[in-house]
Motif scaffolding. Structure first.
Motif, short mmCIF file in Angstrom:
data_model
loop_
_atom_site.label_atom_id
_atom_site.label_comp_id
_atom_site.label_asym_id
_atom_site.label_seq_id
_atom_site.Cartn_x
_atom_site.Cartn_y
_atom_site.Cartn_z
N ASN A 166 14.97 -3.62 -3.03
CA ASN A 166 15.41 -4.74 -1.35
C ASN A 166 14.98 -4.00 -0.38
N ILE A 167 15.17 -4.52 0.15
CA ILE A 167 13.34 -4.25 1.94
C ILE A 167 15.01 -5.08 2.98
N SER A 168 15.41 -4.29 3.73
CA SER A 168 15.41 -4.82 4.91
C SER A 168 13.67 -5.19 6.07
N ASN A 169 14.04 -6.38 7.04
CA ASN A 169 13.70 -6.62 8.09
C ASN A 169 13.26 -5.87 8.87
N ASN A 170 14.63 -4.11 9.23
CA ASN A 170 13.98 -3.04 9.53
C ASN A 170 13.28 -2.50 9.08
N LEU A 171 13.03 -2.32 7.39
CA LEU A 171 12.24 -1.66 6.61
C LEU A 171 13.22 -0.41 6.29
N ASP A 172 14.54 -0.96 5.95
CA ASP A 172 15.60 0.21 5.41
C ASP A 172 15.08 -0.20 4.22
N VAL A 173 15.39 0.70 3.10
CA VAL A 173 15.18 0.63 1.30
C VAL A 173 16.69 0.39 0.67
N TYR A 174 16.43 -0.20 0.01
CA TYR A 174 17.91 -0.11 -1.15
C TYR A 174 17.40 -0.56 -2.50
N TYR A 175 18.71 -0.08 -3.41
CA TYR A 175 18.29 -0.84 -4.89
C TYR A 175 19.20 -2.06 -4.31
N ASN B 126 0.50 -1.14 -0.25
CA ASN B 126 0.10 -0.17 0.03
C ASN B 126 1.00 1.11 -0.06
N TYR B 127 1.66 1.17 0.33
CA TYR B 127 3.02 2.49 0.20
C TYR B 127 3.93 3.29 -0.99
N PHE B 128 3.67 1.59 -1.88
CA PHE B 128 3.61 1.79 -2.93
C PHE B 128 2.81 2.03 -3.65
N LYS B 129 1.69 1.85 -3.70
CA LYS B 129 0.73 1.29 -4.52
C LYS B 129 0.64 2.73 -5.36
N PRO B 130 0.16 3.94 -4.86
CA PRO B 130 0.01 5.30 -5.60
C PRO B 130 0.43 6.05 -6.21
N TYR B 131 1.33 4.99 -6.44
CA TYR B 131 3.28 5.19 -7.73
C TYR B 131 3.29 4.47 -8.87
N HIS C 90 25.90 -4.10 -1.60
CA HIS C 90 25.87 -4.69 -0.44
C HIS C 90 24.79 -3.23 -0.10
N MET C 91 24.25 -3.95 1.15
CA MET C 91 23.21 -3.04 1.85
C MET C 91 23.58 -2.89 3.32
N LYS C 92 24.23 -1.89 2.73
CA LYS C 92 25.17 -1.40 3.78
C LYS C 92 24.07 0.49 4.00
N LYS C 93 25.11 1.31 5.18
CA LYS C 93 24.26 2.30 5.41
C LYS C 93 24.80 3.10 4.20
N SER C 94 25.90 3.49 3.39
CA SER C 94 25.89 4.72 2.52
C SER C 94 25.38 4.33 1.25
N TRP C 95 24.58 3.18 1.39
CA TRP C 95 23.48 3.14 0.07
C TRP C 95 22.30 2.75 0.27
N CYS C 96 21.64 3.01 1.64
CA CYS C 96 20.36 3.21 1.60
C CYS C 96 19.38 4.29 1.77
N ILE C 97 18.58 3.36 0.68
CA ILE C 97 17.72 5.33 0.21
C ILE C 97 16.53 5.83 1.45
N GLY C 98 16.32 5.05 2.36
CA GLY C 98 15.16 5.86 3.12
C GLY C 98 14.63 4.59 4.19
N ASN C 99 13.78 4.96 5.28
CA ASN C 99 13.04 4.45 5.49
C ASN C 99 12.12 3.81 5.60
N LEU C 100 11.03 2.62 5.34
CA LEU C 100 8.95 2.92 4.89
C LEU C 100 8.94 3.88 6.15
N GLU C 101 9.30 3.48 7.78
CA GLU C 101 8.75 3.46 8.89
C GLU C 101 8.64 5.21 8.80
N ASN C 102 10.15 5.89 8.39
CA ASN C 102 10.43 7.31 8.53
C ASN C 102 10.36 8.33 7.97
N GLU C 103 9.63 7.46 6.51
CA GLU C 103 9.90 8.61 5.50
C GLU C 103 7.76 8.48 4.93
#
Ligand code: SF4
Length: 338
Positions: A255-264, A43-48, A268-281
């Motif tokens: 790619n979405i981690s189990n704490n809802l961080d989003v990556y291309y 539902n977060y992505f559906k409108p887009y 790898h899924m490390k901090k500087s590659w994180c696009i944002g967090n689904l709950e916080n953005e």
């Protein structure tokens, strides 16, 4: 509404039983996500986005007890799109759950890729689990008995290069080619050094030297003509004033981690590659960043040429072997130090 991009949401709902030393995603804990988080994410992505394929697994597929219900739900959640099975399955589950191979047949699986790092000791060490090698052999047998062809991929480095020859001999001894041919499928064996990100980045020191490719394995080296020694790459790229570029084209995989961080899915899924967090953005902010590659690592990559990366981090005396794009990524990760 974005109509021309096919979005895949790949969510780490299931975790992974293994801790492979070559894992390009990087090691992450297996943390259970809330049961209804899948609908919330869609539902977060559906409108887009008009086309969304939902995957409840990012690491080992079907490493969840209710894999059958999960597959049905993934398909149901997807919007104008269907998730794919690829040629993957859980070898952990194959040897523990007799129903699982029936499920694989039901969903039309013809080939399953299994990954080796040598014989028992080395494969167990690199997969991070005692017994993994024997499970791979048992899984191969179960697949063949059920008319599914195993495909053996081997990751090669300086430590295991001779044992990979033994893995090839083992596949011949087990007559995997002949047995797969009996039900009309082809057994494939192939070898490659992998990329150089995630956990594999830590194996730079033992990366296979080009001069050390065992002759017996040359016919099985995937895309062998596309691999160069580091010294050759330094020479090829030392005047390259372009930057490391990223392009998801029309197929955007998040790619979405189990704490809802989003990556291309670029590395790898490390901090500087994180696009944002689904709950916080706010969704609009996150989607804007996704579309515009507005990520710390990619923004930094725009400020340094490949020539400069080579000058700072290339080793002109190294015979370690890379594909060209993997080497560019390795240099960039050195620069970012993550
Ligand atoms: S490479 Fe695959 S199976 Fe191995 S740890 Fe990573 S996700 Fe799990």
């Amino acid at each position: 509404m974005i109509e021309d991009i096919r979005l895949s949401l790949v969510v780490d709902m299931c975790g992974c039983p293994n801790r492979c030393k070559h894992c390009w995603l990087g090691h992450m804990p297996n943390t259970k996500m809330k049961d209804d988080i899948d609908e919330w994410i869609i539902n977060y992505f559906k409108p887009y986005f008009k086309h969304i394929a939902y995957y409840s697994w990012l690491r080992e597929p079907d490493f969840i007890e209710n894999y059958r219900e999960r597959w049905i739900k993934d398909k149901k959640l997807s919007v104008e799109s269907t998730p794919m099975r690829f040629e993957l399955a859980s070898f952990y589950r194959l040897v523990r759950d007799p129903e699982y191979v029936e499920f694989l047949k039901e969903v039309g699986t013809k080939i399953v890729q299994l990954t080796f790092f040598g014989l028992e000791q080395l494969s167990d060490k690199y997969i991070g689990r005692k017994g993994a090698f024997n499970e791979l052999l048992e899984a191969s047998e179960i697949l063949i008995e059920n008319g599914i062809a195993p495909r053996w991929q081997c990751f090669i480095n300086e430590e295991n290069k001779n044992e990979i020859i033994d893995v090839l001999k083992l596949s011949e001894k087990l007559k995997l080619s002949e047995r797969c041919r009996e039900f009309g499928e082809e057994f494939k064996f192939f070898v490659h050094p992998g990329s150089c990100d995630g956990e594999n980045y830590k194996l730079y020191d033992i990366r296979l030297n080009k001069m050390n490719i065992p002759n017996e394995l040359r016919p099985y080296m995937l895309d062998i003509d596309e691999y160069y020694s580091e010294s050759e790459l330094v020479e090829m790229l030392k005047n390259d004033e372009s930057i490391v570029d990223f392009d998801y084209g029309n197929d955007l995989v998040l790619n979405i981690s189990n704490n809802l961080d989003v990556y291309y899915n670029f590395t790898h899924m490390k901090k500087s590659w994180c696009i944002g967090n689904l709950e916080n953005e706010e969704p609009e902010d996150l989607i804007r960043k996704v579309i515009n590659y507005d990520v710390d690592a990619i923004n930094k990559a725009k400020n340094i040429s490949i020539a400069e990366l080579v000058k700072q981090f290339g080793n002109a005396t190294s015979d370690r072997m890379f594909a060209i794009d993997d080497y560019k990524m390795y240099l960039l990760l050195k620069y970012l130090s993550d």
